[in-house]
Design an enzyme around this catalytic site. Structure first.
Site: not given
Length: 285
Positions: A62, A64, A125, A213
């Site tokens: 999932r 954001d 990522y 992040r």
């Protein structure tokens, strides 16, 4: 969440990408907010003429609000007769129905035991940032963060190496009740391209909320000289959230790829992924 479709159903794998700028994340939400899951499920319902029935997607990871994906993977269980009727034209029909900021690139029957979430062995990522004093190229502004201090990529890589391996990443995660924060960080490296954009590649078996992040936020503090290269490692070892670790903005983050094992290893991977993890030597309570 089953690893096999129910009798009379076929498990279908979808490979997809999206620009997260205008989405409130992947998962459906109350209040009519626009989400990636909602758009794809709506399109699937329309093109299969399944009005009144929603076939829910299970996703590898999932994302954001504001986070992009180039290599996202999901699965959906469809009635066998519906799949047989639509399988040859489903991809093209979805392309005609979906909005331009989300695309499905492949639709195919999944192998036995496949689960988009639990079968994954890693997610990769990329986070992109520039320290160009003039700012971000306007054509890249939705995908690249501007950091207004010069960045030392070598220092950031030195700090990143201390974070590799299996650790409790509680210091870099937003805690969720009942969820473990133990993860295996397989790769964390940064490279400056010829255009000056720095790309951080982050790969792990899984990620907890805000982990990527937060890691990038810590490395930026090292890169711009505000913290020493050993600081991110010390934060990790402390095991608690540090107010100095900033969760950087989401638009620089893209899910690039999800890795899966060979078909014969899917069942074992699913079982492993569902086990609650502890670090070696950790107590049971």
């Amino acid at each position: 969440m089953s690893d096999e479709a129910e009798s009379g159903y076929v498990r279908v794998r979808l490979d997809l990408s999206y620009d997260g700028s205008e989405f409130s994340g992947w998962a459906k939400q109350a209040g009519g907010r626009r989400t990636v899951q909602g758009e794809i499920e709506d399109a699937l319902r329309t093109v299969t003429r399944s009005q009144g029935t929603t076939y829910e997607l299970t996703v590898a990871g999932r994302t954001d609000a504001g986070v992009h994906a180039r290599g996202q993977v999901a699965h959906v269980d469809l009635p066998a007769e519906l799949w047989d009727e639509h399988r040859e034209k489903l991809l093209k029909r979805l392309a005609g129905r979906l909005p331009k900021d989300v695309r499905v690139w492949a639709v195919r029957e999944a192998p036995s035991g496949f689960n988009a979430r639990f079968s994954a062995v890693w997610r990769r990522y990329a986070y992109r940032v520039t320290d160009n004093p003039g700012g971000v190229d306007p054509l890249l502004r939705s995908h690249v963060l501007w950091h207004d201090w010069p960045l030392d990529v070598d220092a950031m890589n030195e700090a990143a190496r201390q974070l590799l391996g299996e650790h409790d990443f509680a210091a870099y995660c937003k805690k969720r009740e009942g969820a473990t924060t133990i993860r295996t960080l397989q790769q964390l490296s940064l490279e400056r391209g010829s255009d000056g954009v720095i790309t951080a590649t982050v790969r792990a078996d899984a990620f907890c909320h805000n982990m990527v992040r937060s890691l990038i936020g810590a490395l930026l503090f090292v890169g711009d000289g505000h913290r020493a290269a050993d600081w991110p490692g010390k934060v990790l070892a402390a095991g608690v959230r540090d107010s100095a670790v900033h969760v950087v903005r989401p638009h620089g983050l893209t899910l690039e790829e999800v890795g899966y094992p060979a078909d014969e290893l899917l069942a074992a991977r699913n079982k492993e992924a569902r086990n609650r993890r502890t670090l070696p030597g950790a107590g049971c309570c």
